[in-house]
Design a protein around this motif. Structure first.
Motif, PDB file in Angstrom:
ATOM      1  N   SER A  91      19.387   6.325   1.487  1.00 35.06           N
ATOM      2  CA  SER A  91      19.971   5.492   2.297  1.00 35.06           C
ATOM      3  C   SER A  91      20.994   6.166   3.054  1.00 35.06           C
ATOM      4  O   SER A  91      20.933   5.051   4.468  1.00 35.06           O
ATOM      5  N   GLY A 103      19.678   4.525   6.800  1.00 40.18           N
ATOM      6  CA  GLY A 103      20.758   4.189   7.610  1.00 40.18           C
ATOM      7  C   GLY A 103      21.245   4.346   9.266  1.00 40.18           C
ATOM      8  O   GLY A 103      21.415   3.953   9.993  1.00 40.18           O
ATOM      9  N   ASN A 154      18.514   3.557  11.842  1.00 34.97           N
ATOM     10  CA  ASN A 154      18.623   1.838  11.834  1.00 34.97           C
ATOM     11  C   ASN A 154      20.116   2.181  13.047  1.00 34.97           C
ATOM     12  O   ASN A 154      19.704   1.877  13.864  1.00 34.97           O
ATOM     13  N   GLN A 155      21.113   2.769  13.687  1.00 39.76           N
ATOM     14  CA  GLN A 155      21.883   2.857  13.340  1.00 39.76           C
ATOM     15  C   GLN A 155      21.213   3.849  14.952  1.00 39.76           C
ATOM     16  O   GLN A 155      21.412   3.457  16.228  1.00 39.76           O
ATOM     17  N   HIS A 180      18.891   1.182  16.976  1.00 41.47           N
ATOM     18  CA  HIS A 180      20.199  -0.108  17.201  1.00 41.47           C
ATOM     19  C   HIS A 180      21.354  -0.104  18.339  1.00 41.47           C
ATOM     20  O   HIS A 180      22.197  -1.129  18.713  1.00 41.47           O
ATOM     21  N   GLN A 192      24.140  -4.235  -0.383  1.00 39.41           N
ATOM     22  CA  GLN A 192      23.966  -4.022   1.229  1.00 39.41           C
ATOM     23  C   GLN A 192      22.852  -3.539   1.416  1.00 39.41           C
ATOM     24  O   GLN A 192      22.267  -3.417   2.616  1.00 39.41           O
ATOM     25  N   HIS A 193      22.390  -2.658   0.409  1.00 36.78           N
ATOM     26  CA  HIS A 193      21.440  -1.612   0.651  1.00 36.78           C
ATOM     27  C   HIS A 193      19.857  -2.327   0.151  1.00 36.78           C
ATOM     28  O   HIS A 193      19.035  -2.868   1.195  1.00 36.78           O
ATOM     29  N   GLN A 230      19.503  -4.537   3.779  1.00 37.42           N
ATOM     30  CA  GLN A 230      19.171  -3.647   4.439  1.00 37.42           C
ATOM     31  C   GLN A 230      17.211  -2.589   4.647  1.00 37.42           C
ATOM     32  O   GLN A 230      16.387  -2.795   5.487  1.00 37.42           O
ATOM     33  N   THR A 231      16.873  -2.319   3.228  1.00 39.67           N
ATOM     34  CA  THR A 231      15.877  -2.559   2.821  1.00 39.67           C
ATOM     35  C   THR A 231      14.192  -3.540   3.442  1.00 39.67           C
ATOM     36  O   THR A 231      13.713  -3.729   3.551  1.00 39.67           O
ATOM     37  N   ALA A 250      15.201  -5.492   5.714  1.00 41.40           N
ATOM     38  CA  ALA A 250      15.167  -5.820   6.732  1.00 41.40           C
ATOM     39  C   ALA A 250      14.546  -5.181   7.756  1.00 41.40           C
ATOM     40  O   ALA A 250      13.219  -5.319   8.525  1.00 41.40           O
ATOM     41  N   SER A 251      14.242  -3.357   7.431  1.00 42.53           N
ATOM     42  CA  SER A 251      12.948  -2.422   7.808  1.00 42.53           C
ATOM     43  C   SER A 251      11.936  -2.443   7.258  1.00 42.53           C
ATOM     44  O   SER A 251      11.069  -2.500   8.241  1.00 42.53           O
TER      45      SER A 251
END
Length: 755
Positions: free
Chosen positions: A78, A82, A85-86, A89, A745-746, A749-750, A752-753
């Motif tokens: 995770s 994360g 992604n940072q 973006h 949240q995880h 995010q999963t 979304a990716s």
């Protein structure tokens, strides 16, 4: 012919002939077994090597499966997702690099696991030209051109590498120049990458170490790993692509150019080939044949010699008996002959011997032998009368005093002792007995232990006992370069039943004696120093000096402690306790530092010599030898990598984070004080114990929240929290959100990716 017929009936001839028959039978049996064994031995050697390559294939298959699971877990961390992604973006200064640090901490625990045989694991963000490794993060060009340099895999290779269709790709091994360690190693890259993924995981396998562990080391065997296309990925020994033969379907062994090639295919599609020279097989067969023939010849020679020897030994006493009997009764009639001449003659004489025995017995019953009477009287006179005197002494109602002479021979005498120590103690016993018996005739002196002499005096006779003992001490002091004697005097004992109590009293007094280089008299108990251990600061200084390999500093600390005990007039037993304790700490640190066992065994010989120390210079000399040898080994070991104490600490908390760990538990396990361990961990790692434990538990909790369906309560128990409230509070403080919010949240995010 008569002579031959006569000899053939003798004991010697018949026994020796029997031995020869048995030897011949076993020789024939041995030759048959040897021929059968020789025919099957060559096939057994080939089968053994085939089993070896099969076992090697299974081990490598399992190893690559474990690496796939490990690399998959790293890829789907995770924190890594994360962080990626940072990077994609957000601007550089808004990226939370703490997530990358958490990823590297988790990678280190896996890389340092010896079961994976990993030199490093690299996470390559190609779009950002950025790499994470066990030692930190860096620019990709620096990582592949400086940190891990390889002719086959420079930065340009990884920058343009597209990979295969499969998620996991094993690339050919190559020699890497590792700048951090200034060494060269042959590493095999193992790449995991999903299609269109922004990053990939590259595991650098220490393939030489893995091959030596799974295949073994051999001077004449070779080993190679081939991919599904038949290309050599790795070769151990002198084996290249051109030398490999082609294997037919179902064929696993091929003999080509004097070499056996053995093949096994793994479940992952890789092919493993072992090359065994035919000379290796024939040499083993020749060694076996020559060894067995040599053993057979030696056995045959020994058997013949033993047969002759035992036959002679059985024959000789019979011959002597016959000679004696014939000389005593030469006119006896000859008995009927039997199968063995010697036994026939003995049988003919046996009746005469019985008759002579009866005649002698009759004469003895009728007459008293003067010689026999004299023998009985002599035996009575040989009884030791000192026992009765000792019984009379103990049965007396009078009180008495016990004096103990404790003898300690010097470790390094000025000149060689002219007698053996046992003889020297015996001479001292005789000398003390002469002096005490002359002054006090009613006293008794005897040796009670190997190095202890005891004198017992009647109370009414021992009015000037201390003067007598002073004289004895002065005489003994003349030989103080050879031995030291502690003379202890008990208090008055009123009854013989209290002798054991008095003996233990003087034993205790000798243990309280000072560590002097002369004989001394101890009459009463004294107040001893309360502490005989290193202080916490001295213990820390000693371990720091050992770690640095500074023998001068180590000896300075130990000498200061010994001299302080000398000033405080510590007892002999306290010096022994202190020396044993310090030696145990030194040996414990060396074992923790994983020093070679053979070297440790030689060091233990020095630590055992502490029992032979009887003065301050003896202790200082033994510790000098022990410290010099220990520091030399530590300096030799020092260049091999990570601090052994930190490595053991990290191993314990990574393996036992779910248990009730505490600093006291770790200090007891590592044989160090809690205060010293806490400061040492903070100094070497930058974090204290609780921060390390909290980080590991929180990382594991995040992993379980992201990758499993376990409840929060179950996860809290798995990471070492029995109270879910405490777990929720700690997790929120560390992650900035509750466990449930982190899981939600995880999931978001999963999705979304993936979309």
């Amino acid at each position: 012919m008569n002579w031959i017929r006569h000899k053939s009936r003798s004991v010697f001839f018949k026994i020796f002939l029997s031995f020869l028959a048995i030897i011949l039978l076993f020789g024939l049996f041995y030759m048959v077994i040897f021929q059968l064994f020789k025919n099957s031995f060559q096939k057994e050697i080939i089968d053994t090597n085939q089993r070896a390559i099969h076992d090697t294939t299974e081990r490598f298959t399992n190893q690559f499966s474990r690496l796939q699971v490990l690399m998959f877990d790293i890829y789907n961390q995770s924190n890594l997702i994360g962080f990626n992604n940072q990077l994609r973006h957000q601007a550089g200064y808004n990226v939370n690099y703490l997530k990358a640090r958490e990823v590297m901490i988790q990678m280190r625990s896996d890389i340092y696991n010896p079961l994976f045989f990993l030199e490093d694991t690299l996470i390559y963000f190609r779009e950002h030209n950025f790499v994470l490794s066990k030692s930190g993060s860096s620019d990709a060009s620096y990582m592949f051109n400086r940190s891990y340099t390889s002719p086959m895999y420079p930065y340009s290779f990884w920058n343009s590498y597209e990979g295969e269709q499969e998620s996991f790709t094993l690339l050919p091994a190559d020699t890497y120049q590792i700048s951090n360690e200034l060494t060269e190693k042959k590493l095999m890259p193992y790449v995991y990458r999903q299609p269109d993924s922004p990053y990939e995981v590259i595991g650098l396998i220490d393939i030489d170490k893995a091959a030596q562990s799974f295949f073994g080391e051999s001077d004449d065997r070779a080993f190679a790993i081939l991919n599904a296309k038949g290309k050599v990925l790795y070769a151990l020994g002198s084996l290249n692509q051109e030398e490999l033969p082609s294997f037919e379907a179902g064929q696993k062994a091929v003999l080509k150019d004097g070499t056996y090639y053995l093949m096994e295919t793994g479940a992952e599609g890789l092919t493993y080939v072992s090359a065994v020279p035919y000379s290796h097989v024939s040499s083993q067969l020749n060694r076996l044949t020559g060894g067995l023939l040599l053993i057979f010849c030696l056995s045959l020679g020994v058997a013949l010699a033993a047969s002759y020897f035992f036959s002679r030994r059985l024959h000789k006493p019979v011959k002597q008996i016959l000679t004696t009997v014939l000389n005593r009764a030469s006119n006896s009639p000859v008995p009927d002959t039997g199968s063995i001449t010697e036994y026939d003659l003995i049988q003919n004489r046996i009746q005469e011997l019985f008759r002579e025995k009866e005649e002698i017995r009759d004469r003895m019953n009728k007459h008293k032998s003067v010689l026999t009477s004299y023998s009985y009287i002599s035996q009575l006179k040989s009884i030791n009368m000192d026992i009765s005197e000792w019984e009379d002494f103990l049965s007396d109602d009078g009180s008495f005093i016990v004096v103990l002479y404790h003898i300690r021979f010097r470790m390094n005498p000025v000149y060689e002792l002219p007698l053996h120590t046992d003889q020297a103690v015996r001479h001292m016993l005789e000398h003390i007995h002469l002096i005490t018996a002359e002054r006090y005739p009613g006293s008794h002196t005897f040796q009670i232990e190997k190095n202890e002499i005891v004198s017992i005096f009647k109370r009414e006779e021992a009015t000037h006992l201390e003067e007598l003992l002073q004289e004895i001490r002065d005489v003994l002091n003349e030989e103080k370069e050879l031995f030291l004697v502690t003379i202890a005097i008990s208090s008055q004992v009123s009854d013989s039943s209290e002798f054991n109590q008095a003996y233990h009293q003087v034993k205790g007094l000798t243990a309280q004696a000072q560590l002097l280089e002369e004989s001394q008299i101890v009459t009463k108990q004294r107040v001893l120093p309360t502490t005989v251990n290193l202080s916490p600061s001295q213990e820390k200084g000693l371990l720091d000096a050992l770690q640095a390999g500074s023998e001068d500093r180590c000896l300075q600390i130990i000498d200061q402690a010994l001299e302080a005990m000398q000033r405080k007039e510590a007892g002999i037993a306290q010096f022994r306790f202190f020396a044993d304790s310090v030696a145990a700490k030194i040996m414990g640190y060396l074992e923790m530092a994983q020093i070679d066992k053979n070297a440790l065994h030689s060091l233990k010989q020095w630590s055992t010599r502490i029992a032979e120390c009887h003065c301050l210079s003896d202790y200082q000399g033994v510790f000098r030898q022990l410290i010099e040898a220990s520091c030399a080994l530590i300096r030799k070991k020092k260049d091999t990598g990570e601090e052994p104490l930190i490595a053991m600490f990290m191993k314990i908390i990574h393996n036992q984070y779910a248990e009730d760990l505490s600093l006291d538990y770790l200090s007891a396990k590592l044989n160090l004080s809690s205060a010293y361990l806490s400061v040492y961990i903070k100094e070497k790692t930058g974090l204290n114990f609780s921060d390390h434990l909290l980080g590991i538990r929180m990382n594991k909790a995040k992993e379980l929240l992201a990758c499993t369906d376990l409840t929060v309560n179950e996860i809290s128990q798995r990471v070492g929290y029995l109270n879910i409230t405490s777990f929720n509070r700690t997790f929120k403080k560390a992650a900035g959100m509750t466990p449930g919010a982190y899981r939600r949240q995880h999931v978001v995010q999963t999705h979304a990716s993936s979309s």
